[in-house]
Design a protein around this motif. Structure first.
Motif, PDB file in Angstrom:
ATOM      1  N   ALA A  59      52.761  51.884  34.317  1.00 14.30           N
ATOM      2  CA  ALA A  59      53.141  50.723  35.398  1.00 14.30           C
ATOM      3  C   ALA A  59      53.480  51.703  36.644  1.00 14.30           C
ATOM      4  CB  ALA A  59      54.152  50.131  34.785  1.00 14.30           C
ATOM      5  N   ARG A  88      45.001  46.192  34.445  1.00 15.05           N
ATOM      6  CA  ARG A  88      45.304  47.214  33.372  1.00 15.05           C
ATOM      7  C   ARG A  88      45.361  46.831  31.805  1.00 15.05           C
ATOM      8  NH1 ARG A  88      49.234  50.402  36.234  1.00 15.05           N
ATOM      9  NH2 ARG A  88      49.047  49.861  38.316  1.00 15.05           N
ATOM     10  N   LEU A 121      41.332  49.432  35.387  1.00 19.56           N
ATOM     11  CA  LEU A 121      41.996  50.852  36.227  1.00 19.56           C
ATOM     12  C   LEU A 121      41.746  52.004  35.453  1.00 19.56           C
ATOM     13  CD1 LEU A 121      43.413  51.011  38.874  1.00 19.56           C
ATOM     14  CD2 LEU A 121      45.410  50.857  37.622  1.00 19.56           C
ATOM     15  N   SER A 124      50.051  53.332  40.642  1.00 18.59           N
ATOM     16  CA  SER A 124      49.638  52.230  41.538  1.00 18.59           C
ATOM     17  C   SER A 124      48.168  52.103  41.365  1.00 18.59           C
ATOM     18  CB  SER A 124      50.028  52.044  42.829  1.00 18.59           C
ATOM     19  OG  SER A 124      49.465  53.072  43.746  1.00 18.59           O
ATOM     20  N   ARG A 125      47.622  51.083  41.552  1.00 21.16           N
ATOM     21  CA  ARG A 125      46.078  50.787  41.936  1.00 21.16           C
ATOM     22  C   ARG A 125      45.597  51.606  42.890  1.00 21.16           C
ATOM     23  NH1 ARG A 125      43.219  45.174  42.183  1.00 21.16           N
ATOM     24  NH2 ARG A 125      45.379  44.382  41.602  1.00 21.16           N
ATOM     25  N   GLY A 176      44.619  40.637  39.653  1.00 23.64           N
ATOM     26  CA  GLY A 176      46.018  41.089  39.762  1.00 23.64           C
ATOM     27  C   GLY A 176      46.253  42.298  39.026  1.00 23.64           C
ATOM     28  N   GLU A 177      47.558  42.758  38.850  1.00 28.95           N
ATOM     29  CA  GLU A 177      47.834  43.949  38.510  1.00 28.95           C
ATOM     30  C   GLU A 177      47.760  43.857  36.817  1.00 28.95           C
ATOM     31  OE1 GLU A 177      48.531  47.080  39.519  1.00 28.95           O
ATOM     32  OE2 GLU A 177      48.087  46.247  41.492  1.00 28.95           O
ATOM     33  N   TYR A 178      48.162  42.724  36.163  1.00 28.77           N
ATOM     34  CA  TYR A 178      47.836  42.773  34.963  1.00 28.77           C
ATOM     35  C   TYR A 178      46.487  42.669  34.431  1.00 28.77           C
ATOM     36  CZ  TYR A 178      48.136  40.727  30.083  1.00 28.77           C
ATOM     37  OH  TYR A 178      47.895  40.389  28.910  1.00 28.77           O
TER      38      TYR A 178
END
Length: 197
Positions: free
Chosen positions: A88, A34, A45, A91-92, A29-31
């Protein structure tokens, strides 16, 4: 069948390192892609972002073939280590796409130039600034694999996933179930060596 030439071998190892770094983000996931996984802030990332800028610079500007998206990136982003993390708002998908475009640009340079093609690394000391494509292939391949190792550790800390690829764990036959016992054994040996037991 003839053996591959030195440029093909170096390029293959560079591409393998790139693939490992990108694969380490899959399924997270995003968290987790990062978040800082070390005291210095190393994150998955950010490693990809850094490598996009580095790869395109060393195979772009160095050989008079600038990649427009990253030309003068460090001058435009003077904050220390700004290339090692993503905001934030970044984006990925955007960072992965940048890496894909940057490496395609680099691959064109590698394909079109001979190993002894000259280049200049403007931010290196004058006595080392004059380089060849071969030197840059070794340099960037080494840096990419160094960061692939960082990504290995970040991913393992994030969710326990290990390996070069989903189909190749590269753990010498250790199954995941044995790893916990193996780690405990290593900890016992470290404590014994340090006189802690």
């Amino acid at each position: 069948m003839s053996a591959p030439g030195p440029k093909d071998v170096l390029h293959r190892y560079l591409r393998q390192g790139r693939e490992v770094v990108v694969w380490k983000l899959e399924g997270l996931g995003e968290y987790d892609i990062r978040r800082p996984m070390t005291p210095t802030g190393t994150n998955l990332l950010g490693l990809v972002k850094h490598l996009a800028i580095v790869d395109s610079g060393y195979f772009g500007e160095v050989f008079g073939r600038p990649f427009a998206e990253t030309v003068d990136w460090f001058e435009a982003h003077p904050e220390p280590d700004a290339d090692m993390w993503a905001t934030a708002d970044e984006s990925r998908e955007a960072i992965l796409a940048l890496y894909e475009r940057a490496t395609a640009h680099s691959d064109a340079t590698i394909s079109e130039l001979d190993l002894d093609a000259p280049g200049t690394v403007g931010h290196w000391p004058a006595e080392r600034a004059e380089v060849t494509l071969q030197q840059m292939l070794v340099h960037v391949t080494t840096e990419t694999h160094r960061h692939a190792g960082h990504a290995d550790i970040c991913r393992e800390l994030a969710d326990g996933a290990v390996g070069h690829r989903p189909d190749h764990l590269n753990l010498g036959g250790n199954e995941a179930a044995r790893l916990l016992g193996h780690r405990a054994r290593l900890d016992r040996e470290a404590r014994r060596a340090a006189g802690m037991t």
